[in-house]
Write a protein that holds these residues in place. Structure first.
Motif, PDB file in Angstrom:
ATOM      1  N   ARG A   1      38.954  13.794   5.509  1.00 25.95           N
ATOM      2  CA  ARG A   1      39.227  12.532   4.810  1.00 25.95           C
ATOM      3  C   ARG A   1      38.127  12.168   3.818  1.00 25.95           C
ATOM      4  NH1 ARG A   1      39.231   7.952   7.608  1.00 25.95           N
ATOM      5  NH2 ARG A   1      37.840   8.697   9.272  1.00 25.95           N
ATOM      6  N   PHE A   2      36.896  12.535   4.141  1.00 25.19           N
ATOM      7  CA  PHE A   2      35.752  12.197   3.294  1.00 25.19           C
ATOM      8  C   PHE A   2      35.230  13.459   2.610  1.00 25.19           C
ATOM      9  CE2 PHE A   2      34.037   8.222   5.727  1.00 25.19           C
ATOM     10  CZ  PHE A   2      35.306   7.679   5.711  1.00 25.19           C
ATOM     11  N   THR A   3      34.689  13.271   1.401  1.00 30.29           N
ATOM     12  CA  THR A   3      34.089  14.387   0.669  1.00 30.29           C
ATOM     13  C   THR A   3      32.757  13.946   0.086  1.00 30.29           C
ATOM     14  OG1 THR A   3      36.274  15.254   0.073  1.00 30.29           O
ATOM     15  CG2 THR A   3      34.373  16.068  -1.170  1.00 30.29           C
ATOM     16  N   ILE A   4      31.716  14.694   0.396  1.00 26.03           N
ATOM     17  CA  ILE A   4      30.395  14.409  -0.147  1.00 26.03           C
ATOM     18  C   ILE A   4      30.145  15.327  -1.337  1.00 26.03           C
ATOM     19  CG2 ILE A   4      29.229  16.038   1.398  1.00 26.03           C
ATOM     20  CD1 ILE A   4      26.869  14.051   1.505  1.00 26.03           C
ATOM     21  N   SER A   5      29.508  14.783  -2.364  1.00 24.12           N
ATOM     22  CA  SER A   5      29.177  15.589  -3.530  1.00 24.12           C
ATOM     23  C   SER A   5      27.863  15.108  -4.121  1.00 24.12           C
ATOM     24  CB  SER A   5      30.294  15.520  -4.579  1.00 24.12           C
ATOM     25  OG  SER A   5      30.504  14.190  -5.002  1.00 24.12           O
ATOM     26  N   LYS A   6      27.172  16.018  -4.777  1.00 22.44           N
ATOM     27  CA  LYS A   6      25.840  15.701  -5.311  1.00 22.44           C
ATOM     28  C   LYS A   6      25.709  16.284  -6.713  1.00 22.44           C
ATOM     29  CE  LYS A   6      21.000  15.915  -3.781  1.00 22.44           C
ATOM     30  NZ  LYS A   6      20.311  16.761  -4.726  1.00 22.44           N
ATOM     31  N   ASP A   7      25.156  15.490  -7.596  1.00 22.32           N
ATOM     32  CA  ASP A   7      24.858  15.942  -8.948  1.00 22.32           C
ATOM     33  C   ASP A   7      23.342  15.994  -9.073  1.00 22.32           C
ATOM     34  OD1 ASP A   7      24.329  16.171 -11.701  1.00 22.32           O
ATOM     35  OD2 ASP A   7      26.210  15.181 -12.221  1.00 22.32           O
ATOM     36  N   ASN A   8      22.794  17.191  -8.976  1.00 22.64           N
ATOM     37  CA  ASN A   8      21.335  17.322  -8.986  1.00 22.64           C
ATOM     38  C   ASN A   8      20.731  16.908 -10.318  1.00 22.64           C
ATOM     39  OD1 ASN A   8      20.957  18.299  -6.314  1.00 22.64           O
ATOM     40  ND2 ASN A   8      21.660  20.315  -6.955  1.00 22.64           N
TER      41      ASN A   8
ATOM     42  N   LEU B   1      41.292   5.668   4.750  1.00 27.35           N
ATOM     43  CA  LEU B   1      40.345   4.884   5.541  1.00 27.35           C
ATOM     44  C   LEU B   1      41.017   4.219   6.737  1.00 27.35           C
ATOM     45  CD1 LEU B   1      38.245   3.454   2.624  1.00 27.35           C
ATOM     46  CD2 LEU B   1      37.302   4.677   4.580  1.00 27.35           C
ATOM     47  N   LYS B   2      40.264   4.142   7.809  1.00 24.62           N
ATOM     48  CA  LYS B   2      40.738   3.532   9.053  1.00 24.62           C
ATOM     49  C   LYS B   2      39.850   2.344   9.391  1.00 24.62           C
ATOM     50  CE  LYS B   2      41.926   8.148  10.822  1.00 24.62           C
ATOM     51  NZ  LYS B   2      41.693   9.113  11.931  1.00 24.62           N
ATOM     52  N   PRO B   3      40.356   1.409  10.168  1.00 33.54           N
ATOM     53  CA  PRO B   3      39.525   0.255  10.559  1.00 33.54           C
ATOM     54  C   PRO B   3      38.206   0.680  11.207  1.00 33.54           C
ATOM     55  CG  PRO B   3      41.802  -0.184  11.069  1.00 33.54           C
ATOM     56  CD  PRO B   3      41.747   1.254  10.617  1.00 33.54           C
ATOM     57  N   GLU B   4      38.212   1.788  11.930  1.00 32.91           N
ATOM     58  CA  GLU B   4      36.989   2.246  12.584  1.00 32.91           C
ATOM     59  C   GLU B   4      35.968   2.828  11.613  1.00 32.91           C
ATOM     60  OE1 GLU B   4      40.137   3.062  13.384  1.00 32.91           O
ATOM     61  OE2 GLU B   4      40.303   5.175  14.017  1.00 32.91           O
ATOM     62  N   ASP B   5      36.342   2.989  10.339  1.00 36.47           N
ATOM     63  CA  ASP B   5      35.382   3.426   9.328  1.00 36.47           C
ATOM     64  C   ASP B   5      34.545   2.267   8.792  1.00 36.47           C
ATOM     65  OD1 ASP B   5      37.919   5.604   8.033  1.00 36.47           O
ATOM     66  OD2 ASP B   5      36.191   6.166   9.274  1.00 36.47           O
ATOM     67  N   ALA B   6      34.922   1.053   9.122  1.00 37.06           N
ATOM     68  CA  ALA B   6      34.191  -0.113   8.640  1.00 37.06           C
ATOM     69  C   ALA B   6      32.763  -0.103   9.183  1.00 37.06           C
ATOM     70  CB  ALA B   6      34.901  -1.395   9.072  1.00 37.06           C
ATOM     71  N   ALA B   7      31.804  -0.258   8.289  1.00 32.92           N
ATOM     72  CA  ALA B   7      30.399  -0.207   8.671  1.00 32.92           C
ATOM     73  C   ALA B   7      29.543  -0.436   7.442  1.00 32.92           C
ATOM     74  CB  ALA B   7      30.055   1.151   9.290  1.00 32.92           C
ATOM     75  N   MET B   8      28.242  -0.526   7.654  1.00 31.91           N
ATOM     76  CA  MET B   8      27.287  -0.470   6.555  1.00 31.91           C
ATOM     77  C   MET B   8      26.991   1.007   6.324  1.00 31.91           C
ATOM     78  SD  MET B   8      25.543  -2.353   4.431  1.00 31.91           S
ATOM     79  CE  MET B   8      25.060  -3.948   5.116  1.00 31.91           C
ATOM     80  N   TYR B   9      27.138   1.454   5.098  1.00 29.92           N
ATOM     81  CA  TYR B   9      26.907   2.851   4.759  1.00 29.92           C
ATOM     82  C   TYR B   9      25.576   3.003   4.030  1.00 29.92           C
ATOM     83  CZ  TYR B   9      31.540   4.327   6.210  1.00 29.92           C
ATOM     84  OH  TYR B   9      32.663   4.618   6.968  1.00 29.92           O
ATOM     85  N   TYR B  10      24.803   3.980   4.487  1.00 30.75           N
ATOM     86  CA  TYR B  10      23.482   4.224   3.936  1.00 30.75           C
ATOM     87  C   TYR B  10      23.381   5.619   3.343  1.00 30.75           C
ATOM     88  CZ  TYR B  10      22.118   0.203   6.807  1.00 30.75           C
ATOM     89  OH  TYR B  10      22.017  -1.050   7.371  1.00 30.75           O
ATOM     90  N   CYS B  11      22.681   5.689   2.234  1.00 30.91           N
ATOM     91  CA  CYS B  11      22.337   6.959   1.597  1.00 30.91           C
ATOM     92  C   CYS B  11      20.929   7.339   2.059  1.00 30.91           C
ATOM     93  CB  CYS B  11      22.383   6.757   0.083  1.00 30.91           C
ATOM     94  SG  CYS B  11      21.718   8.090  -0.913  1.00 30.91           S
ATOM     95  N   ALA B  12      20.716   8.611   2.287  1.00 32.48           N
ATOM     96  CA  ALA B  12      19.408   9.063   2.733  1.00 32.48           C
ATOM     97  C   ALA B  12      19.054  10.396   2.088  1.00 32.48           C
ATOM     98  CB  ALA B  12      19.396   9.203   4.261  1.00 32.48           C
ATOM     99  N   ALA B  13      17.753  10.637   1.957  1.00 34.49           N
ATOM    100  CA  ALA B  13      17.269  11.889   1.373  1.00 34.49           C
ATOM    101  C   ALA B  13      16.151  12.464   2.234  1.00 34.49           C
ATOM    102  CB  ALA B  13      16.763  11.652  -0.048  1.00 34.49           C
TER     103      ALA B  13
END
Length: 125
Positions: free
Chosen positions: A66-73, A85-97
């Motif tokens: 359902r989700f796809t991550i992608s990066k542009d270096n 999206l499902k109700p259980e996907d509700a949250a605060m989403y954080y990016c990390a490196a």
């Protein structure tokens, strides 16, 4: 110093889509591994998707397909396309490196040294 700024969160009905973006600035490596995490109040932060220095990806079982991550270096941006999206996907989403080159797309929060402030995703049923 590295800064990560997320955007794209919002409210959507179940079955809908959102695209999260994260812009990295500062002294970040060209292709450092990055990831998306989410957290619901009162629960531990969980890994959602990660991408390593060679473009390899990993997803949690709950979002796989359902989700796809992608990066542009070149642009130092990290995206997360979220579909069905499902109700259980509700949250605060954080990016990390992470702080160094790695061929491992880990979703262990402790492996990441830089974090954004998050963007809220709400999914109504």
């Amino acid at each position: 110093q590295v800064q990560l700024v997320e955007s794209g969160g919002g409210s959507v009905e179940a079955g809908g889509s959102l695209r999260l973006s994260c812009v990295a600035s500062g002294n970040i490596g060209y292709n450092w591994p990055m990831g998306w995490f989410r957290q619901v109040s009162g629960k531990e932060r969980e890994g959602v998707a990660a991408i390593d220095s060679q473009g390899g990806t990993q997803y949690s079982d709950s979002v796989k397909g359902r989700f796809t991550i992608s990066k542009d270096n070149a642009k130092n941006t990290l995206d997360l396309q979220m579909n069905s999206l499902k109700p259980e996907d509700a949250a605060m989403y954080y990016c990390a490196a992470r702080k160094f080159w790695s061929s491992t797309a880990t979703m262990t929060a402790g492996e990441y040294g830089y974090w954004g402030r998050g963007t809220q995703v709400t999914v109504s049923s």
